[in-house]
Design an enzyme around this catalytic site. Structure first.
Site, PDB file in Angstrom:
ATOM      1  N   ASP A  94      -9.000  -5.724  -4.989  1.00 13.34           N
ATOM      2  CA  ASP A  94      -8.578  -4.564  -4.201  1.00 13.34           C
ATOM      3  C   ASP A  94      -9.385  -3.337  -4.626  1.00 13.34           C
ATOM      4  O   ASP A  94      -9.320  -2.894  -5.762  1.00 13.34           O
ATOM      5  CB  ASP A  94      -7.090  -4.313  -4.412  1.00 13.34           C
ATOM      6  CG  ASP A  94      -6.524  -3.286  -3.439  1.00 13.34           C
ATOM      7  OD1 ASP A  94      -7.315  -2.628  -2.752  1.00 13.34           O
ATOM      8  OD2 ASP A  94      -5.290  -3.163  -3.382  1.00 13.34           O
ATOM      9  N   SER A 100       0.836  -1.188   0.000  1.00 11.73           N
ATOM     10  CA  SER A 100       0.000   0.000   0.000  1.00 11.73           C
ATOM     11  C   SER A 100       0.883   1.256   0.000  1.00 11.73           C
ATOM     12  O   SER A 100       1.688   1.437  -0.912  1.00 11.73           O
ATOM     13  CB  SER A 100      -0.945  -0.029   1.200  1.00 11.73           C
ATOM     14  OG  SER A 100      -1.939   0.967   1.083  1.00 11.73           O
ATOM     15  N   HIS A 109      -7.228  -5.753  -0.676  1.00 13.11           N
ATOM     16  CA  HIS A 109      -6.044  -4.929  -0.459  1.00 13.11           C
ATOM     17  C   HIS A 109      -5.041  -5.584   0.488  1.00 13.11           C
ATOM     18  O   HIS A 109      -3.823  -5.450   0.307  1.00 13.11           O
ATOM     19  CB  HIS A 109      -6.480  -3.575   0.085  1.00 13.11           C
ATOM     20  CG  HIS A 109      -5.376  -2.573   0.196  1.00 13.11           C
ATOM     21  ND1 HIS A 109      -4.644  -2.145  -0.895  1.00 13.11           N
ATOM     22  CD2 HIS A 109      -4.867  -1.900   1.268  1.00 13.11           C
ATOM     23  CE1 HIS A 109      -3.747  -1.260  -0.503  1.00 13.11           C
ATOM     24  NE2 HIS A 109      -3.850  -1.096   0.795  1.00 13.11           N
TER      25      HIS A 109
END
Length: 1697
Positions: free
Chosen positions: A726, A638, A758
């Site tokens: 995601d 991320s 995610h």
């Protein structure tokens, strides 16, 4: 308070190390080696090892099984999730004890799932201390429990359980109530008045009332059933299925099944509209709580003190933001009264509120509160509401700056479920304190805080529950898995004396030491506003290993960015440390736990401050620790991936390998697709407004702070791991980076995890990710790492030179298994097409056409308006809308079949022939395309007619057939079939005796699925009719049998199979839109004599072969090869693929290759037939001497004017038969065909017939390849679209149609070459380059076309509709169809004509091109007498496409509904010369400017009528408005009301909406609203540059100026749109990513503009499915009827509301 000096200056502070340390093994001395290659799956990119100067390293066979054994060992440590204390019991001796119920979770690698189990303990206490504690019994697994909660007294327990459905049934949910002895209630919730119950921790709850008679929970609101507009069912007697028929209360809502319903984003995609539900246990009834405002989504509810109502948190959901890990969403605390239904606000409604907790005495509610917007995670306030005084107070404020050793502030995601002490005054919570997590007690009366873990070991503490002052918590460290702790909370003021007792200990993991470091940035990196901030890092390193060897360093920055690494148990870092890596976990400035100032310092400085902090920490650690500075890697997910990509670009010399999981790569392109668009602007330091799109300056700033900016400097090998589902950082971000790296030759690999979001938290994905990460690091760090195996207690060397970096699956399925992303697919660039029925060129007479438009002969010399009939007594037809709606209209008009294939076979000499045709039409009842075959007999006759036609058999449906092809003699037919349900593919050969061969291709296993459609597909007979050639997907090794994850001690794959080990998650590129299952095509040959199947070898690896055919002597194969390096781009509807000379790489550059054969198996010898451009569709002449194909320039527009080229086989000489036409001439405008007919050669092997757009028509051209002359065989016909199906024995079989006439099947005989005829225009090649030279040459005879629809020969052709009723006997039931079952009379009320528009010089281009005329087709309902009809204006899409005058059911249906349709082919359309196409290079500038110039004249015509203006996805120049204006002046059309209806996307329609407030409605399909946002998501990124006149290369990353230009030419002023908008989106759209529509939809909703989104799960870019097309048409029709009113034919020009 400052930290101690030794910490402030970066001294290493070791924490408690777990367990005794075994002596270090001897181990080999470290050596450096040069990379031998990049590894599997990298696409053959250039290795950069030599650039780093790596020296050789001895190869050692890796022991990957030891690596997996290590992961299995560490992953077995369970995690503690919940705890619940039972009621106090008294022993016979007076002592007190209670039970403690705990739930744990553990990864089960064999089952590839997380399992839950429970364990109970007994705690003996005296109220002040723990006397004794210990386990009671063994663990037991918990199955199918979603939620559970004990009642306040502890005597009852409620359980929400899921039960798998039987066979095709859906999963069910049951709510159970248990007492101490049995189950007392079990209620099936599936059949009740709500949807699924929420079991998440965001909304979900399961709350007992204080009286223990009611249960409160949250569930999804139940929506009414929805069905298609065309749902087929038996109507009840006396009812109608049309609009207005009486509806039952529970009747499904028509046309609502594709309406898009917003959800709450990442991990909450099934959460849309929650409702509160109450179960009355005694009365066995469930009710949905009413009185909650519609703009709120309730959750986290509990009963009020006296059970009079419910307290809940309500989130504002318009628009819907992502909610997971976002504590800044607008919400408030509410109370709803159960008696009166009154909803009362308890907190401020301009803040973010969550996690309310009621005190034991029922007097106080504490909750957490944040500011709305801003950082998603920040320092929170603790607020308290007094239930009886109604007063709200602040218990704890946000802490600006964390003082050393003081309370840092609250950073927790939620308060513990039970957090109140028994005195109802103190609460307990856990929160991050710098890089630790501690437990604090808060006195709500005084606001004082006390740490309960200050004197305990360093690590991470979390509160599980507190009840009657018994406190349960969990504790872990980086080297110690979670353990269970209990304590008794001391009296107020003595909390620091808390004594923790360990109930469940976990042994430390050996071989790991760790410590926390504090760093101060240098003065030049200080924040100007928040100076003096410091940050931490956690360093884990192996405490054992070979002596004298420095371990490599893995740097892991956390995501968020407002998150924190606390000193707790983390599987990945611990496992890497055990392998032999040192791991550095960096809590850069902006992390939680360091004060609000630290959080606030990062927004606006991402990409700089956080990057510099990580780099500073790395440099300091490398200086002061015994670590190998030449072997440093990055791992991040991320925002951690964002930082990793930044670091390898900004500091390429520091890092030598990188692994990123779902990284943020391009903030600018992410803003339109993420569920948290506010994050993109907030972290960039920009203001976020939900009702506005970013402007060019903001886009530039976001791009400036993105890692993609530094991609040119990246040298480190990169492994990407992406979750397909995601929603937070869509996987297109990683794909954009992957393509950029591959184009630059950087070693890169991509793993694609279906079903993962995610977090990539699936057990299988998590394990596979670790194996791939570890092997990638070991390989590219060029090191020899060691880890200690618990089972063997010995050191195993892991060498990198032989380690295969592969996708290690949880089931140890080591062979590759192709995973195709569920990305959108469909026919790209298609849409409603049309052309013209223009007048004949000067000097040309009208051909004698059969069929005519009404089934009657068109007499020579008699001119008729297009669409009018000479039939007597027809009269005007009644308006269809009076009795029938859009559904009935579309249903009837879509029934007319299209002929898709034809094949001739000689039956008796050269005079009689059998014709087989395949037809298709939508079957709305079955929601699929109906395919059927028909047979005809053709006989040559003497005289002018030449042919007699008759039907020889009834039509028969075709089942399961994918491809079919007749042999050269017509005596045999090959058919490829797919047999459900297994999906096996069979290749059958049929002759007069039946099926002679049937080969199960699937069972042979030589290849994957056969390509049955698209640009690669072919099924070719050899000339000897003994072999078949086709294209299929290259097979990949099957997964290996289950390995050690499943069976301990099972065998590992053999050494020769290791290259394919566990690759089922490796990402395989495909060819984009409509070709998502096409990746690596191979040529396959089936020998019918030997019944053997072989895959053709010798095809270069950089080519993808297709469109293959046999060479004249059957000794080789000719095929088209597309370049697919460095990566594949979209190929559908793209007849260009760009060559990049700068890097000497080719992509999808097509050439024909000849593969020679010396025997049954084709050898590797090959010769290039065509190079230097792209070529399409080679066609071999009957004598085998000539090869005809289309060729064009590589690059530029995706569709353009083509050359017709011919190769002489013996000499290998190539000549140009027809060249590119720059300026259109009256008789010939160039070649624009997407394909040559399969059989296009005449019998003389000199002439060929092909179809191509010619201005607003599609005509058939006869080309003499020797004389280079062109004859238009269909010029001036009343039918505007002609398509050749086959040409055999000089018999032509074609279809023709017009806007008012469905396709007709016709045939004709081609006269011998040189015969003098009349009426056809002829052009020589020498004249093609002269724009105004008069046409001359020898004319070919005018063919006589014959209908194939009558049982007896006729003198005129007959439309398909004439014989169509043989299949549909009920056709006469439709009021507007003829009673005879013949030609539908509906067509008699449609007329059409061609308008020529001459634009004035606008100064936007060269004079000659700027004023080039264009055309438009006007379809008009002719039975409007005294009133002017409303007008629909659909421009084309592409942008290089064309409307030809063909049959389109949607257009005809609009005319039947009473609308005129204006089809505009403005400049840039195909069929008007190459100069017109090249003119289109600046979308969003000239088109909009010209529209504004001409817009005023149209506004003067405003009023209250009805006009529909169709927008275009790509480009609409001023010609659209010119055409509308001239049509309004020339024709009796109603100009008073305007609307927009985009055929395929409405790029320009959105522009017009921002500039023309007169539009009253708009419907858009697959819209392009943001050009720069599509750069990383579309399968054709080159189009974004080409459309702006910019060069494209694979390495190209747009600069800030280019991004600003793209944005300015996009919808930069969406805030000005006020028109109601309907959006139709295909979820599988690969051309224009469907997530982009959310950006526009959110803005419109935020501004209060009426907007609706239809989401089609199986729809691609074209929305071309049978059910999808029908639903789109009906919804668009209803949208306009809703917002424009119902048109009338009452002579008043008014409309009904």
């Amino acid at each position: 308070m400052s930290p101690p000096e030794h910490i402030r200056h970066l001294a290493f502070v070791p924490a408690r190390s777990g367990g005794a340390q075994p002596p270090a093994g001897p181990g080999p001395q470290p050596q450096v080696w040069r990379s031998a290659g990049e590894g599997g799956g990298d696409g053959g990119c250039k290795d950069r090892g030599a650039e780093r100067g790596w020296a050789p390293f001895p190869a050692v066979q890796p022991r990957a099984e030891e690596l997996s054994e290590l992961y299995r060992e560490l992953s077995q440590h369970p995690g503690l999730s919940t705890a619940c204390l039972g009621p106090d019991l008294t022993t016979q001796y007076g002592g007190k004890y209670c039970s403690l119920y705990t739930e744990w979770s553990q990864r089960d690698l064999a089952r590839a799932e997380n399992i839950k189990f429970c364990r109970q303990y007994l705690i003996f206490h005296d109220g002040a201390s723990i006397v004794y504690s210990g386990p009671a019994g063994t663990c037991s697994e918990i199955k199918d429990e979603l939620l559970s909660r004990e009642s306040p007294s502890g005597m009852l327990k409620a359980v929400l359980r899921k039960v798998p459905g039987k066979e095709k049934e859906k999963e069910k949910q049951f709510l159970e109530v248990w007492d101490q002895n049995r189950k007392v209630k079990s209620i099936d919730l599936t059949a009740l008045e709500h949807g699924s119950v929420y079991d998440d921790d965001q909304f979900g709850c399961l709350a007992w009332s204080h009286s223990e008679t009611h249960l409160l929970y949250v569930a999804e609101k139940k929506r009414p059933k929805a069905e298609s507009f065309f749902q087929s069912k038996a109507p009840e007697l006396g009812t109608s299925d049309e609009d207005g028929a009486p509806q039952k209360e529970d009747a499904p809502i028509k046309g609502e099944q594709f309406v898009y319903h917003e959800d709450w984003g990442e991990t909450l995609s099934t959460r849309s509209v929650p409702v509160l539900c109450v179960l009355d246990i005694e009365g066995n009834s469930i009710s949905v709580l009413e009185g909650i405002p519609e703009h709120l989504s309730p959750g986290q509810a509990f009963w009020s003190p006296e059970d009079t109502g419910v307290v809940f948190v309500g989130w504002w959901h318009d628009p819907f933001p992502g909610l997971r890990h976002c504590t800044n969403r607008r919400s408030a605390l509410f109370y709803v009264d159960l008696t009166g239904g009154r909803c009362e606000l308890l907190s401020e409604d301009t803040r973010a509120v969550w996690s309310p907790r009621l005190s034991p005495d029922g007097c106080r509610i504490v909750y957490l509160e944040n500011n709305v917007l801003g950082p998603h995670q920040q320092c929170s306030q603790l607020r308290m509401y007094d239930w009886y005084t109604k007063h709200t107070s602040t218990v704890l404020e946000a802490v600006p700056r964390q003082a050393w050793g003081a309370f840092p502030g609250i950073y927790c995601g939620a308060l513990p479920g039970m957090c109140w002490a028994a005195d109802s005054r103190r609460i307990l919570l856990d929160t991050a304190q710098r890089s630790q997590q501690d437990v604090f007690v808060v006195d709500t009366a005084t606001g004082t805080t006390t740490s309960l873990t200050a004197d305990s070991p360093q690590g991470s503490w979390s509160v599980l529950t507190i009840d009657r002052d018994l406190l349960v918590a969990k504790f872990s460290t980086p080297s110690c898995p979670p353990m269970l702790k209990v304590a008794v909370l001391p009296a107020a003021g003595h909390e620091a004396q808390t004594q923790w007792i360990c109930l469940q200990d976990a042994p430390p993991v050996p071989g790991i030491t760790w410590g926390i470091r504090t760093l101060q940035p240098p003065p030049e990196q200080e924040h100007p506003q928040y100076g003096g901030l410091d940050f931490d890092a956690i360093l884990m390193r192996p405490s054992e290993g070979p002596s004298g060897q420095k371990p490599p360093l893995v740097v892991m920055p956390h995501g968020g960015p407002h998150s924190v690494f606390t000193a707790g148990w983390m599987l990945y870092p611990a496992a890497l440390c055990r392998v032999g890596f040192a791991v550095l976990l960096v809590n850069y400035r902006g992390s939680l736990g360091f004060g609000q100032d630290s959080v606030a310092s990062l927004p606006g400085n991402v990409g700089t401050q956080d990057v510099h902090d990580v780099q500073l920490c790395v440099e300091r650690v490398l200086q002061e620790e015994m670590l190998d500075a030449s072997r440093v890697a990055l791992v991040g997910g991320s925002h951690g991936g964002f930082l990793a990509c930044h670091l390898i670009g900004q500091f390429p010399d520091t890092y030598h390998a990188c692994v990123v999981r779902n990284p943020v790569v391009n903030i600018a392109s992410m803003v339109a697709t993420t569920d948290i668009p506010d994050w993109c602007l907030t972290e960039t330091g920009l203001p976020y407004k939900p009702d506005a799109l970013p402007d060019p300056a903001q886009w530039t700033e976001m791009l400036h702070k993105s890692p993609i900016r530094y991609v040119d400097q990246v040298r480190a090998p990169v492994l990407l791991m992406l979750g397909e589902d995601d929603r937070r950082v869509p996987p297109k971000q990683g794909l954009e980076y992957y393509r950029a790296l591959k184009a630059r030759g950087v070693p890169t690999r991509l793993l694609w995890y279906p079903g993962n979001n995610h977090a990539l938290a699936g057990v299988e994905a998590e394990a596979d990710g670790f194996m791939n990460m570890a092997l990638w690091l070991l390989k590219h760090l060029q090191c020899r790492c060691h880890f200690h195996s618990r089972s063997s207690r010995s050191w195993w060397p892991l060498d990198l030179s032989a380690a295969r970096v592969c996708g290690w699956a949880m089931g140890m399925r080591w062979a590759v298994g192709r995973v195709t992303p569920a990305w959108p697919c469909g026919a790209a660039g298609s849409g409603w097409r049309a052309g013209t029925g223009r007048a004949l060129p000067p000097g040309c007479s009208r051909l004698l056409w059969q069929p005519s438009h009404c089934g009657r002969q068109a007499r020579p010399g008699r001119e008729q308006p297009h669409g009018h009939s000479d039939r007597q007594g027809c009269g005007a037809r009644p308006f269809i809308q009076a009795a029938h709606g859009p559904a009935a209209c579309y249903r009837e008009l879509s029934r007319f079949p299209a002929v898709t294939r034809a094949a001739l076979r000689a039956a008796a000499g050269d005079q009689t022939f059998q014709l087989y045709t395949e037809c298709s039409r939508p079957d709305l009842a079955r929601r699929r395309l109906l395919r059927f075959g028909r047979h005809y007999s053709l006989r040559r006759t003497a005289g002018r007619q030449g042919l007699a036609v008759s039907r020889t058999a009834l039509s028969a449906e075709i089942h399961n057939q994918l491809l079919s092809q007749d042999s050269p003699t017509g005596q045999r037919r090959a058919a490829l079939k797919r047999c459900p349900p297994q999906g096996r593919e069979l290749l059958e050969v049929w002759d007069s005796g039946g099926c002679s061969h049937s080969v199960d291709l699937t069972a042979l296993g030589k290849h994957g699925d056969v390509y049955a459609e698209g640009p690669f597909a072919c099924l070719a007979w050899s000339h000897s009719e003994t072999r078949l050639l086709y294209v299929a997907e290259k097979t990949r090794p099957k997964p290996q049998p289950p390995g050690p994850w499943d069976v301990p001690g099972a065998a590992w794959p053999a050494a020769e199979d290791e290259d394919e080990e566990g690759k089922q998650f490796v990402y395989h590129e495909d060819w984009g839109e409509a070709l998502s299952t096409r990746s690596m095509p191979v040529l396959c040959i089936l020998d019918l004599k030997g019944l053997s199947l072989s895959v053709l070898e010798g095809v270069p690896e950089h080519l993808s072969p297709g469109q293959a055919l046999w060479s004249p002597d059957d000794c080789g194969v000719v095929f088209v090869g597309w370049w697919h390096k460095p990566f594949r781009l979209g190929l559908n509807a793209c007849s260009n693929r760009r060559w990049v000379p700068a890097s000497n790489q080719h992509h999808a550059r097509m050439s024909m290759q000849y593969q020679h054969s010396g025997g049954p198996t084709l050898a590797a010898h090959r010769a290039a037939v065509s190079r230097g451009g792209f070529c399409l569709l080679p066609r071999l002449s009957p004598d085998g001497q000539r090869l005809l194909y289309l060729e064009g320039a590589v690059g530029g527009p995706h569709r353009q004017c083509l050359r017709l080229r011919m190769l002489t086989w013996q000499t290998r000489q190539t000549v140009t038969v027809l060249d590119v036409v720059q300026e259109p001439m009256e008789a010939f405008a160039g070649l624009y065909a997407e394909a040559l007919p399969p059989r296009c050669w005449a019998a003389d092997s000199r002439r060929a017939v092909l179809g191509t757009p010619q201005r607003s028509r599609t005509d058939l051209l006869l080309v003499d390849t020797e004389a280079c002359t062109v004859t238009n065989l269909t010029a001036g016909s009343s039918e505007g679209c002609w398509e050749l199906l086959t040409l055999q024995w000089d018999l032509l079989v074609a279809t023709c149609s017009a806007p008012h006439q469905p396709p007709s099947l016709v045939s004709s005989a081609l006269a011998p070459c040189g015969t003098v005829g009349y009426g056809a225009a002829v052009c020589s090649q020498a004249q093609l380059s002269v724009a105004h030279t008069p046409w001359c040459g020898v004319a070919q005879p005018d063919p006589i076309w014959h209908s194939l629809g009558m049982a007896q020969p006729q003198c005129h052709p007959l439309p398909v509709s004439r014989w169509w009723p043989l299949l549909h006997q009920q056709a006469t039931s439709c009021p507007w169809l003829g009673a005879t079952g013949g030609t539908p009379q509906a067509f008699l009320v449609v007329t059409w004509k061609t308008l020529t528009i001459q634009p004035p010089c606008s100064g936007q281009g060269p004079d000659a091109q700027d004023t080039q005329a264009f055309e438009a087709l006007l379809l008009n309902p002719s039975d409007w007498h005294n009133t002017a009809p409303p007008c629909c204006v659909p421009p084309w899409c592409g942008p290089h496409a064309v409307f030809d005058a063909r049959w389109a059911p949607s257009m005809a249906a609009l005319c039947q509904l009473g609308f005129a349709v204006l089809l505009v082919n403005y400049r840039g359309s195909l069929g008007f010369g190459q100069a017109s196409i090249i003119l289109l290079s600046c979308v969003g500038e000239q088109d909009v400017a010209d529209t504004q110039v001409r817009g005023a004249g149209l506004r003067l015509l405003g009023g209250s009528g009805g006009m529909l203006l169709f927008g275009c996805q790509w480009w609409v120049p001023h010609g659209c408005r010119l055409a509308v204006e001239q049509a309004l002046h020339r024709e009796p059309l109603d100009p008073h009301r305007l609307a927009l209806l985009a055929v395929h996307g409405a790029f320009i329609a959105l522009h017009l909406l921002t500039r023309e407030p007169a539009y009253q409605a708009c419907a858009l399909r697959s819209p392009v609203s943001n050009l720069p946002a599509l750069l990383g998501t579309s399968d054709i990124p080159d189009w974004r540059y080409t459309s702006l006149g910019l060069p494209y290369s694979f390495e190209r990353v747009p600069c800030a100026e280019e991004v600003a230009t793209m944005l300015l030419r996009s919808l930069a002023q969406a805030a000005q749109v006020q028109t109601p908008v309907l959006l139709c989106v295909g979820a599988r759209d690969r051309r224009v990513s469907p997530n982009r529509r959310w950006e526009l939809y959110r803005v419109l909703r935020a501004r209060g503009v009426p907007a609706r989104l239809l989401w089609y799960p199986e729809g691609g870019h074209a929305l071309a499915g049978v059910e999808t097309e029908a639903d789109v048409f009906k919804n668009c029709a209803h949208w306009f009827l809703q917002h424009l009113g119902q048109p009338r034919r009452d002579g008043t020009g008014q409309h009904s509301p």
